[in-house]
Write an enzyme that holds these catalytic residues in place. Structure first.
Site, mmCIF file in Angstrom:
data_model
loop_
_atom_site.group_PDB
_atom_site.id
_atom_site.type_symbol
_atom_site.label_atom_id
_atom_site.label_comp_id
_atom_site.label_asym_id
_atom_site.label_seq_id
_atom_site.Cartn_x
_atom_site.Cartn_y
_atom_site.Cartn_z
ATOM 1 N N GLU A 117 -62.673 -36.782 6.702
ATOM 2 C CA GLU A 117 -63.320 -36.689 8.011
ATOM 3 C C GLU A 117 -64.790 -36.331 7.801
ATOM 4 O O GLU A 117 -65.141 -35.611 6.861
ATOM 5 C CB GLU A 117 -62.643 -35.607 8.866
ATOM 6 C CG GLU A 117 -61.169 -35.843 9.156
ATOM 7 C CD GLU A 117 -60.943 -36.828 10.276
ATOM 8 O OE1 GLU A 117 -61.947 -37.281 10.870
ATOM 9 O OE2 GLU A 117 -59.777 -37.139 10.558
ATOM 10 N N ASP A 142 -49.212 -49.917 19.356
ATOM 11 C CA ASP A 142 -49.599 -48.545 19.683
ATOM 12 C C ASP A 142 -51.124 -48.406 19.704
ATOM 13 O O ASP A 142 -51.687 -47.696 20.545
ATOM 14 C CB ASP A 142 -48.985 -47.585 18.662
ATOM 15 C CG ASP A 142 -48.893 -46.163 19.190
ATOM 16 O OD1 ASP A 142 -48.700 -45.988 20.409
ATOM 17 O OD2 ASP A 142 -49.001 -45.220 18.380
#
Length: 204
Positions: A117, A142
């Protein structure tokens, strides 16, 4: 009676015979390599992977169905799938069928894996919990529904992705909505789309 003596016979191996043996072993090795290559390349999990075009061809038909149903551009679906899953070869994609790094919550089927991240202007490695799917198509579904339904705190968070008229607008909408922490995410998606001519699937 005089005792007989026997002389040991020396076995001579001719030079041509030695070279013939080496040639046979060499040919067998080359043949084995060729045979293995016929079955494709394995990834680090020991699973056979698709070529890049095969990966696109596998996902494109369902991506176009999702465009017809919800308006999301196939180029965005394919571009993100390529970038997020490394052509379906990441552990998350190959073993757990999660192409987009979508996180899990509650009692959903999930797996805990390391991920990178971008925080405080630097890349860090953290442990994340990700959804587990039964198929890549289920992962595509999804992913699209995330754009359609948004999040609990903002149902219209990804509305700009659905209303975009081209992949550049859609990529910027993803960036603006904060889909990824990577500050260069939109440019990377655009680069993948243009490199592999994924825009063609938006109009076919």
């Amino acid at each position: 009676m005089p005792k007989k003596t026997y002389k040991k016979r020396k076995t001579k191996i001719s030079i041509p015979l030695i070279f013939a043996g080496i040639l046979v072993i060499g040919l067998a090795f080359v043949f084995s390599l060729h045979t293995l290559s016929d079955f494709g390349v394995e990834n680090e999990q020991g699973e056979e992977t698709l070529s890049r075009q095969e990966f696109i061809d596998k996902l494109a038909p369902h991506a176009k169905e999702l465009q017809q149903g919800y308006g999301v551009l196939p180029s965005i679906i394919l571009g993100q799938a390529i970038l997020e899953s490394n052509w379906g070869q990441s552990q998350l994609a190959s073993q757990y069928k999660n192409l987009f790094g979508i996180k899990a919550s509650g009692n959903q089927p999930k797996v805990s894996l390391e991920t990178k991240e971008y925080m405080n202007e630097q890349w860090i490695t953290i442990q994340g919990e990700f959804k587990v799917y039964n198929s890549w198509n289920e992962s595509l579904d999804d992913h699209t529904m995330l754009f359609v339904n948004g999040t609990n705190w903002d149902p219209k968070l990804y509305a700009g992705v659905l209303t975009a008229t081209d992949y550049r607008q859609a990529a910027q909408a993803l960036q603006t909505a904060g889909y990824a922490t990577d500050p260069d995410y939109a440019n990377k998606i655009i680069s993948v789309i243009e490199t592999y001519n994924l825009e063609q699937y938006d109009h076919s």
